[in-house]
Scaffold this motif. Structure first.
Motif, short mmCIF file in Angstrom:
data_model
loop_
_atom_site.label_atom_id
_atom_site.label_comp_id
_atom_site.label_asym_id
_atom_site.label_seq_id
_atom_site.Cartn_x
_atom_site.Cartn_y
_atom_site.Cartn_z
N GLU A 1 1.91 12.72 45.27
CA GLU A 1 3.17 12.88 45.55
C GLU A 1 4.13 13.81 44.44
O GLU A 1 4.93 14.66 44.73
N LYS A 2 3.67 13.32 43.24
CA LYS A 2 4.61 14.01 42.18
C LYS A 2 4.02 14.89 41.31
O LYS A 2 4.68 15.20 40.29
N TYR A 3 2.81 14.73 41.45
CA TYR A 3 1.89 15.30 40.28
C TYR A 3 2.24 14.87 38.74
O TYR A 3 2.15 15.72 37.80
N GLU A 4 2.48 13.64 38.64
CA GLU A 4 2.55 13.03 37.48
C GLU A 4 2.14 11.55 37.28
O GLU A 4 1.59 11.19 38.46
N ILE A 5 2.05 11.21 36.16
CA ILE A 5 1.35 9.60 36.07
C ILE A 5 2.42 8.67 36.30
O ILE A 5 3.56 8.73 36.19
N ALA A 6 2.10 7.63 37.12
CA ALA A 6 3.04 6.51 37.46
C ALA A 6 3.42 5.98 36.26
O ALA A 6 2.80 5.72 35.08
N ASN A 7 4.69 5.49 36.05
CA ASN A 7 5.47 4.82 34.95
C ASN A 7 5.58 6.02 33.92
O ASN A 7 5.45 5.26 33.03
N GLY B 1 -19.69 4.52 50.14
CA GLY B 1 -19.23 5.59 50.95
C GLY B 1 -17.68 5.60 50.91
O GLY B 1 -17.16 6.35 51.85
N SER B 2 -16.94 4.83 50.12
CA SER B 2 -15.41 4.61 49.95
C SER B 2 -14.93 5.70 48.78
O SER B 2 -15.73 5.87 47.90
N VAL B 3 -13.86 6.14 49.00
CA VAL B 3 -13.51 6.86 48.07
C VAL B 3 -12.82 6.00 46.96
O VAL B 3 -12.23 5.04 47.23
N ALA B 4 -12.89 6.88 45.86
CA ALA B 4 -12.34 5.75 44.71
C ALA B 4 -11.78 7.01 43.56
O ALA B 4 -11.91 8.36 43.75
N TRP B 5 -10.62 6.84 43.00
CA TRP B 5 -9.65 7.58 42.29
C TRP B 5 -9.76 7.19 40.92
O TRP B 5 -9.64 5.75 40.62
N LEU B 6 -9.62 8.20 39.90
CA LEU B 6 -9.56 7.40 38.35
C LEU B 6 -8.07 7.79 38.13
O LEU B 6 -7.40 8.59 37.89
N ALA B 7 -7.26 6.53 38.12
CA ALA B 7 -6.03 6.44 38.09
C ALA B 7 -5.70 6.13 36.43
O ALA B 7 -6.39 5.62 35.74
N VAL B 8 -4.50 6.58 36.17
CA VAL B 8 -3.90 6.25 34.85
C VAL B 8 -2.82 5.21 34.81
O VAL B 8 -2.03 5.37 35.59
N ASP B 9 -3.16 4.24 34.10
CA ASP B 9 -1.94 3.27 33.89
C ASP B 9 -1.29 3.43 32.66
O ASP B 9 -1.88 3.28 31.58
N ALA B 10 -0.20 4.11 32.80
CA ALA B 10 0.64 4.41 31.72
C ALA B 10 1.28 3.37 30.90
O ALA B 10 1.34 3.32 29.66
N LEU B 11 1.46 2.24 31.47
CA LEU B 11 2.03 0.88 30.84
C LEU B 11 1.07 0.40 29.89
O LEU B 11 1.03 -0.11 28.85
#
Length: 174
Positions: free
Chosen positions: A92-98, A140-150
């Motif tokens: 939604e924001k094109y930024e990393i959470a936190n 067959g499930s979608v997975a995302w490479l998330a960044v945990d800033a904390l």
């Protein structure tokens, strides 16, 4: 919540979850045993991604509401909400959470390249953005490479596993 349509929203997300689960099963049957450049099912993957993102976004908002209004304050709810947030914010924001809690720049690397290209993500840099990589699991499930800033780490989050966590948190079974 009395006098609200939250129950209807939860039911719709449940229906969407069932749809994505059935699409995942169909998609898993099409995954080649070896990596391939065959783009035959690229539209199917795109639809699966879009519906998975819609499910994550709606589920995130329900968990956010439950926490903000102190309707659910248990650790499981907070943990699931935190994982949902790691996915929703970049979309939604094109930024990393936190990212506002980042203590200095964060080293990033492109994935799936022979020569990894490293760069720095800085919250103060107006040109910094984050577009989260995605992929498909063997199931067959979608997975995302998330960044945990904390915690200054990256982690793969699979939609199916996240859905199962949501269902376990509320004693729903599949």
């Amino acid at each position: 919540m009395p006098d609200s349509l939250l129950a209807v929203s939860i039911q719709r997300l449940g229906d969407l979850d069932l749809l994505v689960r059935s699409m995942k099963d169909d998609f898993a049957a099409c995954i080649p045993a070896e990596p391939s450049n065959d783009n035959t099912h690229i539209d199917d993957f795109d639809h699966l991604c879009r519906l998975s993102e819609l499910w994550v976004g709606g589920t995130y908002e329900i968990f956010r509401l439950l926490i903000v209004r102190n309707l659910r304050t248990d650790e499981t709810t907070k943990e699931v909400h935190a994982r949902l947030k790691l996915l929703r914010i970049p979309w939604e924001k094109y930024e990393i959470a936190n990212e506002r809690k980042l203590a200095g720049p964060l080293e990033m690397a492109q994935i799936s390249t022979e020569n990894s290209v490293h760069h720095w993500y800085e919250q103060s840099d107006k040109k910094s953005s984050h577009i989260m990589p995605s992929g498909i699991t063997a199931q067959g499930s979608v997975a995302w490479l998330a960044v945990d800033a904390l915690n200054r780490e990256q982690l793969w989050i699979e939609r199916l596993a996240l859905s199962n966590e949501v269902n376990r948190a509320y004693d729903l079974a599949f």
